[in-house]
Design a protein around this motif. Structure first.
Motif, PDB file in Angstrom:
ATOM      1  N   SER A   8       0.828  -1.195   0.000  1.00  0.00           N
ATOM      2  CA  SER A   8       0.000   0.000   0.000  1.00  0.00           C
ATOM      3  C   SER A   8       0.873   1.259   0.000  1.00  0.00           C
ATOM      4  O   SER A   8       0.603   2.215  -0.720  1.00  0.00           O
ATOM      5  N   ALA A   9       1.936   1.244   0.793  1.00  0.00           N
ATOM      6  CA  ALA A   9       2.862   2.374   0.834  1.00  0.00           C
ATOM      7  C   ALA A   9       3.550   2.544  -0.516  1.00  0.00           C
ATOM      8  O   ALA A   9       3.740   3.661  -0.998  1.00  0.00           O
ATOM      9  N   SER A  10       3.922   1.433  -1.127  1.00  0.00           N
ATOM     10  CA  SER A  10       4.565   1.482  -2.441  1.00  0.00           C
ATOM     11  C   SER A  10       3.609   2.039  -3.489  1.00  0.00           C
ATOM     12  O   SER A  10       4.001   2.835  -4.337  1.00  0.00           O
ATOM     13  N   LEU A  11       2.348   1.619  -3.424  1.00  0.00           N
ATOM     14  CA  LEU A  11       1.333   2.114  -4.345  1.00  0.00           C
ATOM     15  C   LEU A  11       1.194   3.627  -4.196  1.00  0.00           C
ATOM     16  O   LEU A  11       1.193   4.357  -5.191  1.00  0.00           O
ATOM     17  N   GLU A  12       1.114   4.097  -2.958  1.00  0.00           N
ATOM     18  CA  GLU A  12       0.999   5.537  -2.720  1.00  0.00           C
ATOM     19  C   GLU A  12       2.225   6.284  -3.239  1.00  0.00           C
ATOM     20  O   GLU A  12       2.092   7.338  -3.862  1.00  0.00           O
ATOM     21  N   HIS A  13       3.403   5.744  -2.980  1.00  0.00           N
ATOM     22  CA  HIS A  13       4.641   6.389  -3.439  1.00  0.00           C
ATOM     23  C   HIS A  13       4.665   6.469  -4.966  1.00  0.00           C
ATOM     24  O   HIS A  13       4.985   7.522  -5.531  1.00  0.00           O
ATOM     25  N   ARG A  14       4.335   5.371  -5.622  1.00  0.00           N
ATOM     26  CA  ARG A  14       4.329   5.360  -7.089  1.00  0.00           C
ATOM     27  C   ARG A  14       3.283   6.321  -7.638  1.00  0.00           C
ATOM     28  O   ARG A  14       3.533   7.012  -8.635  1.00  0.00           O
ATOM     29  N   LEU A  15       2.105   6.368  -6.991  1.00  0.00           N
ATOM     30  CA  LEU A  15       1.068   7.282  -7.467  1.00  0.00           C
ATOM     31  C   LEU A  15       1.493   8.734  -7.272  1.00  0.00           C
ATOM     32  O   LEU A  15       1.240   9.572  -8.133  1.00  0.00           O
ATOM     33  N   ARG A  16       2.156   9.034  -6.167  1.00  0.00           N
ATOM     34  CA  ARG A  16       2.679  10.398  -5.965  1.00  0.00           C
ATOM     35  C   ARG A  16       3.599  10.776  -7.133  1.00  0.00           C
ATOM     36  O   ARG A  16       3.522  11.875  -7.669  1.00  0.00           O
ATOM     37  N   VAL A  31       1.352  16.482  -2.832  1.00  0.00           N
ATOM     38  CA  VAL A  31       0.492  15.854  -3.834  1.00  0.00           C
ATOM     39  C   VAL A  31      -0.892  15.538  -3.267  1.00  0.00           C
ATOM     40  O   VAL A  31      -1.898  15.671  -3.958  1.00  0.00           O
ATOM     41  N   GLU A  32      -0.946  15.167  -1.999  1.00  0.00           N
ATOM     42  CA  GLU A  32      -2.225  14.822  -1.370  1.00  0.00           C
ATOM     43  C   GLU A  32      -3.188  16.008  -1.340  1.00  0.00           C
ATOM     44  O   GLU A  32      -4.377  15.824  -1.141  1.00  0.00           O
ATOM     45  N   GLU A  33      -2.663  17.201  -1.521  1.00  0.00           N
ATOM     46  CA  GLU A  33      -3.504  18.405  -1.481  1.00  0.00           C
ATOM     47  C   GLU A  33      -3.865  18.930  -2.868  1.00  0.00           C
ATOM     48  O   GLU A  33      -4.500  19.981  -2.986  1.00  0.00           O
ATOM     49  N   THR A  34      -3.451  18.218  -3.910  1.00  0.00           N
ATOM     50  CA  THR A  34      -3.788  18.660  -5.263  1.00  0.00           C
ATOM     51  C   THR A  34      -5.216  18.248  -5.601  1.00  0.00           C
ATOM     52  O   THR A  34      -5.691  17.196  -5.185  1.00  0.00           O
ATOM     53  N   THR A  39      -5.318  22.965  -9.140  1.00  0.00           N
ATOM     54  CA  THR A  39      -3.879  22.884  -9.382  1.00  0.00           C
ATOM     55  C   THR A  39      -3.664  23.361 -10.817  1.00  0.00           C
ATOM     56  O   THR A  39      -4.293  22.819 -11.737  1.00  0.00           O
ATOM     57  N   PRO A  40      -2.835  24.376 -11.038  1.00  0.00           N
ATOM     58  CA  PRO A  40      -2.718  24.979 -12.377  1.00  0.00           C
ATOM     59  C   PRO A  40      -2.496  23.997 -13.531  1.00  0.00           C
ATOM     60  O   PRO A  40      -3.101  24.166 -14.587  1.00  0.00           O
ATOM     61  N   GLU A  71     -11.013  13.472  -8.803  1.00  0.00           N
ATOM     62  CA  GLU A  71     -10.711  14.886  -8.638  1.00  0.00           C
ATOM     63  C   GLU A  71      -9.657  15.173  -7.582  1.00  0.00           C
ATOM     64  O   GLU A  71      -9.408  16.338  -7.274  1.00  0.00           O
ATOM     65  N   SER A  72      -9.062  14.115  -7.007  1.00  0.00           N
ATOM     66  CA  SER A  72      -8.023  14.323  -6.004  1.00  0.00           C
ATOM     67  C   SER A  72      -7.103  13.109  -5.952  1.00  0.00           C
ATOM     68  O   SER A  72      -7.434  12.043  -6.481  1.00  0.00           O
ATOM     69  N   PHE A  73      -5.975  13.274  -5.297  1.00  0.00           N
ATOM     70  CA  PHE A  73      -5.033  12.178  -5.107  1.00  0.00           C
ATOM     71  C   PHE A  73      -5.707  11.036  -4.357  1.00  0.00           C
ATOM     72  O   PHE A  73      -5.562   9.871  -4.726  1.00  0.00           O
TER      73      PHE A  73
END
Length: 86
Positions: A8-16, A31-34, A39-40, A71-73
């Motif tokens: 799960s951590a790896s998935l999050e890191h790769r998605l970031r 990234v979690e706040e985009t 985001t421009p 619409e979000s991370f």
């Protein structure tokens, strides 16, 4: 299928990294706040690029209807987990 904390951590890191690359975000961006259109670089073209990059990176197909809700991370992460991406 339940994913382990490390996958799960790896998935999050790769998605970031996918978000940073596809949306050309500056280093250090939370990234979690985009959010889509707040985001421009996450406009309609950026959204298509992000979805395509996610599909290629994680080997999943994201249906158009589902991509429109992304619409979000956090929504993108939940979608990938639902699809069984690792």
């Amino acid at each position: 299928m339940t994913s382990s904390p490390s996958s799960s951590a790896s998935l999050e890191h790769r998605l970031r990294q996918v978000f940073v690359d596809a949306l050309q975000l500056p280093p250090g961006t939370a990234v979690e706040e985009t959010h889509y259109q707040s985001t421009p670089t996450w406009d309609s073209l950026g959204h298509v690029l992000l979805v395509s990059t996610m599909e290629n990176e994680f080997g999943v197909e994201i249906e158009t209807e589902r991509s429109l809700d992304m619409e979000s991370f956090q929504v993108a992460l939940a979608l990938l987990k639902e699809k069984g991406a690792e």
